[in-house]
Design an enzyme around this catalytic site. Structure first.
Site, PDB file in Angstrom:
ATOM      1  N   PHE A 161       2.097   1.569  -5.044  1.00 33.56           N
ATOM      2  CA  PHE A 161       1.856   1.212  -6.454  1.00 33.56           C
ATOM      3  C   PHE A 161       2.008   2.380  -7.421  1.00 33.56           C
ATOM      4  CE2 PHE A 161      -2.379   2.911  -5.425  1.00 33.56           C
ATOM      5  CZ  PHE A 161      -2.668   3.623  -6.571  1.00 33.56           C
ATOM      6  N   LYS A 185      11.272  -3.967  -1.525  1.00 35.31           N
ATOM      7  CA  LYS A 185       9.993  -4.701  -1.578  1.00 35.31           C
ATOM      8  C   LYS A 185       8.988  -3.765  -2.260  1.00 35.31           C
ATOM      9  CE  LYS A 185       6.329  -5.187  -0.191  1.00 35.31           C
ATOM     10  NZ  LYS A 185       5.106  -4.995  -1.063  1.00 35.31           N
ATOM     11  N   GLU A 188       2.988  -5.019  -4.610  1.00 34.51           N
ATOM     12  CA  GLU A 188       2.562  -6.229  -5.318  1.00 34.51           C
ATOM     13  C   GLU A 188       1.593  -5.897  -6.448  1.00 34.51           C
ATOM     14  OE1 GLU A 188       1.860  -5.100  -2.394  1.00 34.51           O
ATOM     15  OE2 GLU A 188       0.174  -6.069  -1.406  1.00 34.51           O
ATOM     16  N   SER A 238       0.131   4.343   2.244  1.00 33.76           N
ATOM     17  CA  SER A 238      -0.996   5.033   2.876  1.00 33.76           C
ATOM     18  C   SER A 238      -0.647   5.403   4.328  1.00 33.76           C
ATOM     19  CB  SER A 238      -2.226   4.133   2.843  1.00 33.76           C
ATOM     20  OG  SER A 238      -1.942   2.947   3.530  1.00 33.76           O
ATOM     21  N   CYS A 293       0.414  11.378  -4.457  1.00 36.38           N
ATOM     22  CA  CYS A 293       0.347  11.878  -3.076  1.00 36.38           C
ATOM     23  C   CYS A 293       0.373  13.391  -3.051  1.00 36.38           C
ATOM     24  CB  CYS A 293       1.491  11.310  -2.256  1.00 36.38           C
ATOM     25  SG  CYS A 293       3.077  12.016  -2.700  1.00 36.38           S
ATOM     26  N   GLU A 392      -8.426  11.090   2.174  1.00 35.46           N
ATOM     27  CA  GLU A 392      -7.819  10.861   0.861  1.00 35.46           C
ATOM     28  C   GLU A 392      -8.733   9.991   0.007  1.00 35.46           C
ATOM     29  OE1 GLU A 392      -4.089   8.583   0.884  1.00 35.46           O
ATOM     30  OE2 GLU A 392      -3.342  10.029  -0.581  1.00 35.46           O
TER      31      GLU A 392
HETATM   32  P1  NAD Z   1      -0.298   0.865   0.709  1.00 33.14           P
HETATM   33  O1  NAD Z   1      -0.083   1.423   2.066  1.00 33.14           O
HETATM   34  O2  NAD Z   1      -1.487  -0.004   0.495  1.00 33.14           O
HETATM   35  O3  NAD Z   1       0.971  -0.037   0.280  1.00 33.14           O
HETATM   36  C1  NAD Z   1       2.284   0.453   0.355  1.00 33.14           C
HETATM   37  C2  NAD Z   1       3.237  -0.704   0.639  1.00 33.14           C
HETATM   38  O4  NAD Z   1       2.920  -1.268   1.911  1.00 33.14           O
HETATM   39  C3  NAD Z   1       3.139  -1.838  -0.379  1.00 33.14           C
HETATM   40  O5  NAD Z   1       4.448  -2.290  -0.671  1.00 33.14           O
HETATM   41  C4  NAD Z   1       2.300  -2.894   0.334  1.00 33.14           C
HETATM   42  O6  NAD Z   1       2.662  -4.203  -0.041  1.00 33.14           O
HETATM   43  C5  NAD Z   1       2.617  -2.653   1.796  1.00 33.14           C
HETATM   44  N1  NAD Z   1       1.472  -2.908   2.685  1.00 33.14           N
HETATM   45  C6  NAD Z   1       0.163  -2.627   2.433  1.00 33.14           C
HETATM   46  N2  NAD Z   1      -0.595  -2.948   3.495  1.00 33.14           N
HETATM   47  C7  NAD Z   1       0.243  -3.442   4.445  1.00 33.14           C
HETATM   48  C8  NAD Z   1       0.064  -3.939   5.775  1.00 33.14           C
HETATM   49  N3  NAD Z   1      -1.144  -3.994   6.339  1.00 33.14           N
HETATM   50  N4  NAD Z   1       1.143  -4.352   6.454  1.00 33.14           N
HETATM   51  C9  NAD Z   1       2.372  -4.283   5.906  1.00 33.14           C
HETATM   52  N5  NAD Z   1       2.605  -3.827   4.650  1.00 33.14           N
HETATM   53  C10 NAD Z   1       1.559  -3.406   3.943  1.00 33.14           C
HETATM   54  O7  NAD Z   1      -0.279   2.096  -0.300  1.00 33.14           O
HETATM   55  P2  NAD Z   1      -0.648   2.082  -1.858  1.00 33.14           P
HETATM   56  O8  NAD Z   1      -2.119   1.949  -2.007  1.00 33.14           O
HETATM   57  O9  NAD Z   1       0.241   1.132  -2.587  1.00 33.14           O
HETATM   58  O10 NAD Z   1      -0.189   3.555  -2.259  1.00 33.14           O
HETATM   59  C11 NAD Z   1      -1.029   4.677  -2.203  1.00 33.14           C
HETATM   60  C12 NAD Z   1      -0.752   5.489  -0.948  1.00 33.14           C
HETATM   61  O11 NAD Z   1       0.600   5.907  -0.912  1.00 33.14           O
HETATM   62  C13 NAD Z   1      -1.574   6.776  -0.900  1.00 33.14           C
HETATM   63  O12 NAD Z   1      -2.079   6.931   0.404  1.00 33.14           O
HETATM   64  C14 NAD Z   1      -0.560   7.856  -1.217  1.00 33.14           C
HETATM   65  O13 NAD Z   1      -0.874   9.135  -0.700  1.00 33.14           O
HETATM   66  C15 NAD Z   1       0.667   7.294  -0.603  1.00 33.14           C
HETATM   67  N6  NAD Z   1       1.878   7.885  -1.157  1.00 33.14           N
HETATM   68  C16 NAD Z   1       2.556   8.777  -0.384  1.00 33.14           C
HETATM   69  C17 NAD Z   1       3.683   9.406  -0.869  1.00 33.14           C
HETATM   70  C18 NAD Z   1       4.424  10.426  -0.035  1.00 33.14           C
HETATM   71  O14 NAD Z   1       5.496  10.842  -0.428  1.00 33.14           O
HETATM   72  N7  NAD Z   1       3.902  10.850   1.094  1.00 33.14           N
HETATM   73  C19 NAD Z   1       4.144   9.101  -2.163  1.00 33.14           C
HETATM   74  C20 NAD Z   1       3.422   8.172  -2.929  1.00 33.14           C
HETATM   75  C21 NAD Z   1       2.299   7.563  -2.402  1.00 33.14           C
END
Ligand code: NAD
Length: 504
Positions: A161, A185, A188, A238, A293, A392
């Site tokens: 997000f 994708k 959401e 994450s 991140c 985190e």
């Molecule tokens: P998230 O893991 O909740 O969601 C990321 C994506 O995965 C979304 O598109 C979501 O729909 C999907 N998703 C979520 N849960 C899922 C599941 N159980 N099964 C399959 N798909 C699933 O992450 P977020 O809260 O949207 O973003 C924040 C996280 O992203 C933080 O941990 C941050 O550190 C990380 N991040 C990392 C980087 C990097 O370069 N390392 C960059 C930006 C963000």
């Protein structure tokens, strides 16, 4: 799909659609989610939770477009990227405002994100240069050897997000520039900016299916990971989801890069320039409400360094104006949702329960109770074992751990399961050199609070922060979105003689 969502005036909000095979189409999945403005809780749209059938349709469209698109001359693909860059630049302010409404981030942060997004497109425009292979003539008598780069095939990008514009552009321009087709994708939680990107992509008149947009959550992700028609998966999110995605996609033989979560430590040496350090750390920990991140999250203050920076740092953090990111003068917008706010305030509570003290508490009353606001928070007297020091938080919370030496600081950084980013503040080149050599982290800032992605250099963390072999941006993007083919050749009709070196 939900039909009950209404905006603040009580009018129904529009339902978003997928973009598959060159057309906007309604999803067939079960239900949808309200997309809320985190600053006031107003509904902006309803995003569908697409089904496996929706994903399969997008993958089929991408597959069908691949043969023609991958053979399109590279200079023509590059020209389309130049045009995309121009279209994005023309709408920069619209993008920034939409980013602020959707993610909550302050308009200034949104504008900076758009600059980063623009730079990645610019970098991808160099594809006729960067996609070149290598060649060496006369590796044996009359024998030449060349390596070509070819597209990987159908690529999927699954994004989080917090940076819906920049992270879309980490993948989309490089993927299609290299001759792949793509299914995106997006999160959401923040799907509005990716939708606007697809509105602009329509103006490029790409062949149908070269780029596809499927909204949704877990079910859509699982369908992409399992789809036999997908060749490569780029994921950002994450750490737990990254590990899951990496394993499930790899199980079906796909190429995967999975960028995960982070816990970024900032080492402050006693010789650091106090006022500059304070300003940099405040920007790092609280910019984007800490939802980056690369946000600095823990200070490791060496040998009394905290006492030198405490006063200017806490004062600067306290001066930050928290509010609706659209309002002029706002430094810190809300976090992305009320759930995120509850998670962040729970973490602050846990820190206090574990023995930390609050130098600044951001949980005070807020202007709009419908907004997901958390103010800058500074926890001091933190120890390395506490949860706030290890995990985190993804909110505007900074923890301070006093340490006796650089040795102790390096040991703590390297004990973390994460390894995304770190910073060191010092005027000593020798200290920096040692830190750079010994620390197990992918991205390092020297007197820079956020060692943010640079479009033309590779980006990626270590350990649980990144699973895969090849990162994003720069030459890594080309490596991920191409596969190599090596051709060794000779021509009898050219009169070349001599034995090929592997022949007996
Ligand atoms: P998230 O893991 O909740 O969601 C990321 C994506 O995965 C979304 O598109 C979501 O729909 C999907 N998703 C979520 N849960 C899922 C599941 N159980 N099964 C399959 N798909 C699933 O992450 P977020 O809260 O949207 O973003 C924040 C996280 O992203 C933080 O941990 C941050 O550190 C990380 N991040 C990392 C980087 C990097 O370069 N390392 C960059 C930006 C963000």
């Amino acid at each position: 799909m939900s039909t009950t969502a209404t905006d603040r005036a009580g009018s129904p909000v529009r339902e978003m659609h997928n973009h598959i095979g060159g057309r906007w189409v309604a999803a067939t999945g079960a239900g949808g989610l309200e997309v809320l403005n985190p600053a006031d809780g107003a509904a902006l749209a309803t995003v569908p939770l697409s089904s496996a059938a929706d994903v399969d349709a997008a993958v089929a469209a991408a597959r069908a477009a691949l043969p023609q698109w991958s053979r399109r001359p590279v200079i023509e693909r590059a020209r389309l990227l130049f045009r995309l860059r121009q279209l994005v630049e023309e709408r920069l302010e619209d993008f920034a405002e939409l980013l602020t409404r959707d993610t909550g981030k302050a308009l200034l942060d949104a504008r900076l994100e758009m600059m980063r997004a623009l730079e990645t497109i610019e970098c991808a425009c160099a594809i006729p240069q960067t996609m070149q292979g290598r060649a060496l003539g006369q590796i044996a008598n009359g024998v030449d050897c060349e390596t070509f780069r070819q597209p990987v095939g159908v690529c999927a990008a699954i994004t989080p997000f917090n940076f819906p514009a920049m992270l879309t552009m980490w993948f989309l321009p490089f993927a299609i520039g290299c001759g792949n087709t793509l299914v995106l994708k997006p999160s959401e939680q923040t799907p509005l900016v990716p939708e606007l990107i697809f509105e602009l992509l329509e103006q490029l008149e790409l062949p149908p299916g070269v780029v596809n947009l499927v909204h949704g959550g877990e079910a859509a992700v699982n369908a992409l990971l399992d789809a036999p028609g997908v060749d490569a998966v780029s994921f950002v999110g994450s750490a737990a989801t990254a590990a899951y995605v990496y394993e499930r996609a790899a199980a079906t033989g796909k190429r995967v890069q999975a960028f995960g979560g982070a816990k970024n430590y900032m080492v402050v040496m006693p010789d650091a320039v106090a006022d500059k350090v304070a300003a940099n750390i405040v920007a790092s920990a609280f910019g984007g409400a800490g939802q980056r991140c690369m946000a600095g999250s823990v200070i490791l203050a060496v040998d009394g360094a905290w006492e030198q920076i405490r006063e200017p740092l806490v004062a600067a953090a306290d001066r930050l104006r928290v509010g609706d990111g659209m309002q002029a003068g706002t430094d810190l917008g809300p976090v992305v949702s009320q759930d995120a706010r509850a998670r962040v305030t729970d973490m602050i509570e846990i820190g206090v329960d574990e023995g930390a003290s609050l130098a600044l508490d951001g949980r005070g009353p807020v202007a709009d109770p419908n907004g997901a606001f958390v103010g800058p928070t500074v926890l001091e007297n933190v120890s390395a074992q506490m949860l706030v020091a290890r995990e985190e938080i993804f909110g505007p919370v900074l923890s301070v751990i006093p340490v006796a030496s650089l040795d102790e600081a390096i040991a703590l950084v390297n004990a973390s399961r994460y390894g995304n980013g770190t910073s060191i503040f010092t005027e000593s080149g020798a200290v920096v050199r040692r830190y750079r050599e010994e620390v197990e982290v992918g991205m390092i800032g020297v007197n820079i609070g956020v060692a943010a992605p640079v479009a033309f250099f590779p980006f990626g963390g270590w350990k649980s922060s990144f699973l895969g072999d090849v990162g994003a941006c720069g030459t890594d993007a080309i490596d991920f979105f191409t596969r190599k083919k090596t051709v060794t050749s000779r021509w009898f009709s050219g009169g070349q003689t001599g034995k090929y070196f592997v022949e007996s």
